[in-house]
Design a protein around this motif. Structure first.
Motif, PDB file in Angstrom:
ATOM      1  N   PRO A  67      -5.065  12.924  -6.550  1.00 15.54           N
ATOM      2  CA  PRO A  67      -6.189  13.226  -7.421  1.00 15.54           C
ATOM      3  C   PRO A  67      -7.503  13.426  -6.631  1.00 15.54           C
TER       4      PRO A  67
ATOM      5  N   GLU B 102     -16.753   5.696   0.003  1.00 16.07           N
ATOM      6  CA  GLU B 102     -16.129   5.304  -1.272  1.00 16.07           C
ATOM      7  C   GLU B 102     -17.132   4.893  -2.365  1.00 16.07           C
TER       8      GLU B 102
ATOM      9  N   MET C 231      -6.513  16.558  -0.918  1.00 18.20           N
ATOM     10  CA  MET C 231      -5.515  15.668  -1.513  1.00 18.20           C
ATOM     11  C   MET C 231      -5.877  15.435  -2.981  1.00 18.20           C
TER      12      MET C 231
ATOM     13  N   HIS D  92      -7.461   3.100   3.393  1.00 16.48           N
ATOM     14  CA  HIS D  92      -6.747   2.263   2.430  1.00 16.48           C
ATOM     15  C   HIS D  92      -5.778   1.272   3.080  1.00 16.48           C
TER      16      HIS D  92
ATOM     17  N   THR E 128      -1.519   7.207   2.294  1.00 17.76           N
ATOM     18  CA  THR E 128      -2.838   6.988   1.701  1.00 17.76           C
ATOM     19  C   THR E 128      -3.891   7.266   2.778  1.00 17.76           C
TER      20      THR E 128
ATOM     21  N   VAL F 266       0.878  -1.168   0.000  1.00 14.77           N
ATOM     22  CA  VAL F 266       0.000   0.000   0.000  1.00 14.77           C
ATOM     23  C   VAL F 266       0.915   1.218   0.000  1.00 14.77           C
ATOM     24  N   ARG F 267       0.586   2.215  -0.802  1.00  9.42           N
ATOM     25  CA  ARG F 267       1.459   3.389  -0.843  1.00  9.42           C
ATOM     26  C   ARG F 267       1.389   4.149   0.466  1.00  9.42           C
ATOM     27  N   GLU F 268       2.450   4.882   0.742  1.00  7.69           N
ATOM     28  CA  GLU F 268       2.466   5.679   1.975  1.00  7.69           C
ATOM     29  C   GLU F 268       1.508   6.849   1.858  1.00  7.69           C
TER      30      GLU F 268
ATOM     31  N   ASP G 264      -1.124  -1.259 -12.454  1.00  9.24           N
ATOM     32  CA  ASP G 264      -0.671  -0.588 -13.680  1.00  9.24           C
ATOM     33  C   ASP G 264      -0.834  -1.549 -14.851  1.00  9.24           C
TER      34      ASP G 264
ATOM     35  N   GLN H 283      -3.316  21.046  -8.256  1.00 13.72           N
ATOM     36  CA  GLN H 283      -2.829  20.925  -6.877  1.00 13.72           C
ATOM     37  C   GLN H 283      -1.334  21.249  -6.792  1.00 13.72           C
TER      38      GLN H 283
ATOM     39  N   GLY I  82      -7.839   4.769  -8.113  1.00 12.48           N
ATOM     40  CA  GLY I  82      -7.511   4.849  -6.691  1.00 12.48           C
ATOM     41  C   GLY I  82      -8.642   4.453  -5.753  1.00 12.48           C
ATOM     42  N   LEU I  83      -9.808   4.096  -6.300  1.00 11.06           N
ATOM     43  CA  LEU I  83     -10.923   3.616  -5.461  1.00 11.06           C
ATOM     44  C   LEU I  83     -11.552   2.421  -6.175  1.00 11.06           C
TER      45      LEU I  83
ATOM     46  N   HIS J  42      -9.445  11.476  -3.742  1.00  9.72           N
ATOM     47  CA  HIS J  42      -8.973  11.469  -2.353  1.00  9.72           C
ATOM     48  C   HIS J  42      -9.558  12.651  -1.577  1.00  9.72           C
TER      49      HIS J  42
ATOM     50  N   ASN K 111     -13.865  -6.226  -8.840  1.00 12.35           N
ATOM     51  CA  ASN K 111     -13.285  -4.959  -8.374  1.00 12.35           C
ATOM     52  C   ASN K 111     -14.327  -4.065  -7.699  1.00 12.35           C
TER      53      ASN K 111
ATOM     54  N   MET L  46      -6.779  -3.457 -10.529  1.00  8.78           N
ATOM     55  CA  MET L  46      -6.239  -3.752 -11.863  1.00  8.78           C
ATOM     56  C   MET L  46      -4.734  -3.544 -11.937  1.00  8.78           C
TER      57      MET L  46
ATOM     58  N   ARG M 130      -2.656  24.077  -0.159  1.00  9.24           N
ATOM     59  CA  ARG M 130      -3.283  23.073  -1.033  1.00  9.24           C
ATOM     60  C   ARG M 130      -4.655  23.534  -1.510  1.00  9.24           C
TER      61      ARG M 130
HETATM   62  C1  57M Z   1      -1.654   5.315  -9.051  1.00  8.29           C
HETATM   63  N1  57M Z   1      -2.350   4.233  -7.128  1.00  8.29           N
HETATM   64  C2  57M Z   1      -3.247   4.096  -6.053  1.00  8.29           C
HETATM   65  C3  57M Z   1      -3.608  -0.282  -7.400  1.00  8.29           C
HETATM   66  C4  57M Z   1      -4.094   0.272  -8.683  1.00  8.29           C
HETATM   67  C5  57M Z   1       1.844  12.794  -8.998  1.00  8.29           C
HETATM   68  C6  57M Z   1       0.893  12.004  -8.147  1.00  8.29           C
HETATM   69  C7  57M Z   1      -0.460  12.593  -8.170  1.00  8.29           C
HETATM   70  C8  57M Z   1       0.906  10.521  -8.565  1.00  8.29           C
HETATM   71  C9  57M Z   1      -0.154   9.708  -7.876  1.00  8.29           C
HETATM   72  C10 57M Z   1       0.058   8.273  -8.229  1.00  8.29           C
HETATM   73  O1  57M Z   1       1.031   7.659  -7.884  1.00  8.29           O
HETATM   74  N2  57M Z   1      -0.881   7.715  -8.946  1.00  8.29           N
HETATM   75  C11 57M Z   1      -0.727   6.420  -9.532  1.00  8.29           C
HETATM   76  C12 57M Z   1      -2.336   5.493  -7.798  1.00  8.29           C
HETATM   77  C13 57M Z   1      -3.173   2.694  -5.402  1.00  8.29           C
HETATM   78  O2  57M Z   1      -3.662   1.742  -6.352  1.00  8.29           O
HETATM   79  C14 57M Z   1      -2.740   0.865  -6.918  1.00  8.29           C
HETATM   80  O3  57M Z   1      -2.197   1.435  -8.090  1.00  8.29           O
HETATM   81  C15 57M Z   1      -2.845   0.871  -9.223  1.00  8.29           C
HETATM   82  C16 57M Z   1      -3.036   1.857 -10.311  1.00  8.29           C
HETATM   83  N3  57M Z   1      -1.786   2.271 -10.775  1.00  8.29           N
HETATM   84  O4  57M Z   1      -4.650  -0.708  -9.503  1.00  8.29           O
HETATM   85  O5  57M Z   1      -2.839  -1.406  -7.588  1.00  8.29           O
HETATM   86  C17 57M Z   1      -4.103   2.621  -4.186  1.00  8.29           C
HETATM   87  O6  57M Z   1      -5.411   3.055  -4.570  1.00  8.29           O
HETATM   88  C18 57M Z   1      -6.387   2.272  -3.883  1.00  8.29           C
HETATM   89  N4  57M Z   1      -7.247   1.557  -4.872  1.00  8.29           N
HETATM   90  C19 57M Z   1      -8.476   1.143  -4.451  1.00  8.29           C
HETATM   91  N5  57M Z   1      -9.270   0.450  -5.322  1.00  8.29           N
HETATM   92  C20 57M Z   1      -8.896   0.173  -6.609  1.00  8.29           C
HETATM   93  O7  57M Z   1      -9.659  -0.446  -7.369  1.00  8.29           O
HETATM   94  O8  57M Z   1      -8.841   1.352  -3.308  1.00  8.29           O
HETATM   95  C21 57M Z   1      -6.832   1.315  -6.145  1.00  8.29           C
HETATM   96  C22 57M Z   1      -7.637   0.635  -7.029  1.00  8.29           C
HETATM   97  C23 57M Z   1      -4.290   1.206  -3.666  1.00  8.29           C
HETATM   98  C24 57M Z   1      -5.620   1.304  -2.980  1.00  8.29           C
HETATM   99  O9  57M Z   1      -5.452   1.870  -1.731  1.00  8.29           O
HETATM  100  O10 57M Z   1      -3.206   0.845  -2.858  1.00  8.29           O
HETATM  101  C25 57M Z   1      -2.894   5.140  -5.012  1.00  8.29           C
HETATM  102  O11 57M Z   1      -3.765   5.974  -4.732  1.00  8.29           O
HETATM  103  O12 57M Z   1      -1.779   5.091  -4.552  1.00  8.29           O
HETATM  104  N6  57M Z   1      -0.101   9.947  -6.492  1.00  8.29           N
HETATM  105  C26 57M Z   1      -1.153   9.882  -5.729  1.00  8.29           C
HETATM  106  O13 57M Z   1      -2.186   9.489  -6.162  1.00  8.29           O
HETATM  107  C27 57M Z   1      -0.992  10.381  -4.333  1.00  8.29           C
HETATM  108  N7  57M Z   1      -1.284  11.808  -4.320  1.00  8.29           N
HETATM  109  C28 57M Z   1      -0.447  12.769  -3.848  1.00  8.29           C
HETATM  110  O14 57M Z   1       0.655  12.510  -3.414  1.00  8.29           O
HETATM  111  N8  57M Z   1      -0.952  14.044  -3.917  1.00  8.29           N
HETATM  112  C29 57M Z   1      -0.224  15.226  -3.536  1.00  8.29           C
HETATM  113  C30 57M Z   1       0.322  15.919  -4.814  1.00  8.29           C
HETATM  114  C31 57M Z   1       1.526  15.193  -5.375  1.00  8.29           C
HETATM  115  C32 57M Z   1      -0.673  16.133  -5.915  1.00  8.29           C
HETATM  116  C33 57M Z   1      -1.173  16.192  -2.866  1.00  8.29           C
HETATM  117  O15 57M Z   1      -2.411  16.059  -2.956  1.00  8.29           O
HETATM  118  O16 57M Z   1      -0.666  17.102  -2.225  1.00  8.29           O
HETATM  119  C34 57M Z   1      -2.037   9.757  -3.469  1.00  8.29           C
HETATM  120  N9  57M Z   1      -1.873   8.378  -3.380  1.00  8.29           N
HETATM  121  C35 57M Z   1      -1.612   7.758  -2.238  1.00  8.29           C
HETATM  122  N10 57M Z   1      -1.483   8.390  -1.132  1.00  8.29           N
HETATM  123  N11 57M Z   1      -1.518   6.461  -2.153  1.00  8.29           N
HETATM  124  C36 57M Z   1      -2.107  10.465  -2.168  1.00  8.29           C
HETATM  125  C37 57M Z   1      -1.597   9.742  -1.035  1.00  8.29           C
END
Ligand code: 57M
Length: 355
Positions: free
Chosen positions: A318, A330, A316, A63, A59, A55-57, A261, A301, A190-191, A321, A251, A259, A312
């Motif tokens: 996208p 959700e 958060m 999550h 989150t 799980v990403r940090e 990447d 953002q 992300g959901l 969130h 899903n 799904m 901000r």
């Molecule tokens: C993919 N991945 C999900 C799952 C899925 C620049 C920045 C905005 C990038 C962005 C990012 O990394 N996006 C890429 C996001 C993750 O899901 C996994 O990834 C796959 C898709 N690639 O299939 O394997 C998590 O999402 C949840 N999930 C579900 N149901 C699903 O059906 O609940 C996914 C699919 C899963 C699960 O928890 O682990 C993700 O969210 O990480 N970064 C972000 O999205 C981060 N945003 C952020 O840092 N925002 C900052 C700035 C930079 C804009 C801000 O707002 O200030 C967020 N993501 C996370 N944590 N994890 C915020 C914090």
């Protein structure tokens, strides 16, 4: 394959029809994913548990519970689409080949990234991922550009007489469409059900579009560009619709698999390529408006954060969130996104009549 066996060899007429093959491509892909789904999810779960979960940090707290939900469920979609397409599509159609190659190449990037993430906690470096996307999309763009039925004119919705000849610049434009769409779908994912819902609606819309664009009479009647052979893409898209519905089965909230990447990059690249091939690139920005909005929310953002020196715009990004952190459950966010997506699809289709 069935086209070649039953129509070309045995002259069974019904196999000639795109509509007939399309319906059964959907049903086949749907049942393949339902049949292999539970087993595949079990295997993915075993693999992920062994590696300690992912799980990403930072989150949103909810999550943390999803730590052991297996990712790479996109494999289910890709396997079902490929098997069904091989059975039901004409395999001598260059557009179908282009799409299958696109899906496979971006599947490779996504699957490699997911595998490394689960196994070693770190996926591909952003730069490496981007370089691979550039190389693969360049290859696909050349393949499309060289197709004898492809023209370099850009067509616009609503304005039936407005065109722009991009010439060689169509190549970088195709790359932009492919890379942009694959990353936008990835950001949206992300959901539970959030990315696959708008994907299904976009796919359904492009089934209609590709059928019309590939039909000389309908295309002329609606004043949209006709592209020889593109109708066959609707059979592929029906398979993708069936596979996507099968994936949604697992899903939907609470998800049994994500799904990854593996799914988001391959589906995104496929949608971008289909928009190019059908000469309806701008419509993708409308039908896939959710993907555009999710991407925009991140851009805004980050820009706002930089301009204001640390403030901000959203809780958060996208944006899904943001709504989560506001306390909206959700499934409610997800279903509302589907509703918006359906409305966007209707708006996109309506532009065919307004011209
Ligand atoms: C993919 N991945 C999900 C799952 C899925 C620049 C920045 C905005 C990038 C962005 C990012 O990394 N996006 C890429 C996001 C993750 O899901 C996994 O990834 C796959 C898709 N690639 O299939 O394997 C998590 O999402 C949840 N999930 C579900 N149901 C699903 O059906 O609940 C996914 C699919 C899963 C699960 O928890 O682990 C993700 O969210 O990480 N970064 C972000 O999205 C981060 N945003 C952020 O840092 N925002 C900052 C700035 C930079 C804009 C801000 O707002 O200030 C967020 N993501 C996370 N944590 N994890 C915020 C914090």
């Amino acid at each position: 394959m069935f086209y070649h066996i039953f129509y070309e060899w045995f002259d069974i007429n019904i196999f000639k029809y795109i509509t007939f093959r399309g319906f059964y491509a959907l049903i086949t892909a749907f049942f393949i994913s339902l049949i292999i789904g539970p087993r595949l999810i079990k295997e993915l779960k075993k693999f992920q548990k062994k590696e300690g979960g992912y799980v990403r940090e930072y989150t949103p707290d909810a999550h943390e519970l999803k730590k052991y939900t297996p990712t790479m469920g996109g494999l289910l979609i890709v396997i079902s689409v490929f098997l069904s397409s091989i059975l039901w599509c004409r395999l001598d159609n260059l557009w179908v080949l282009t799409i299958l190659i696109t899906m496979l190449l971006f599947f490779f990037i996504g699957a490699l990234d997911d595998y490394l993430k689960v196994k070693y906690k770190n996926g591909l470096k952003t730069k490496t991922k981007f370089i691979l996307q550039i190389i693969f999309s360049f290859f696909i763009a050349i393949f499309i550009y060289l197709n004898p039925f492809f023209d370099t004119y850009l067509y616009f919705p609503i304005f039936k007489n407005l065109t722009l000849d991009l010439g060689y610049f169509y190549i970088p434009f195709i790359m932009f469409m492919i890379i942009g769409t694959s990353n936008a779908v990835n950001l949206t994912d992300g959901l539970d059900g959030l990315a696959i819902g708008p994907t299904l609606i976009t796919v359904a819309t492009y089934i209609y579009i590709s059928y019309i664009v590939g039909n000389f009479i309908l295309a002329k009647y609606l004043f949209i560009p006709y592209v020889n052979g593109v109708g066959e893409i609707s059979v592929f898209l029906m398979a993708l619709l069936g596979a996507g519905l099968g994936f949604l089965w697992f899903n939907s909230f609470p998800a049994e698999t994500f799904m990854g990447d593996t799914g988001s990059l391959s589906i995104g690249a496929t949608l971008g390529t289909i928009a190019v091939i059908t000469k309806q690139e701008f419509l993708l920005a409308i039908v896939g408006g959710i993907f555009v909005l999710e991407t925009l929310s991140v851009i805004l953002q980050v820009a706002y954060f930089k301009i204001t020196g640390g403030k901000r715009l959203f809780k958060m990004a996208p944006i899904h969130h943001h709504f989560e952190l506001k306390g909206i459950p959700e499934p409610k966010i997800v279903v509302r996104v589907w509703i918006i997506s359906i409305i966007l699809s209707i708006i996109a289709i309506s532009t065919f009549k307004i011209r």
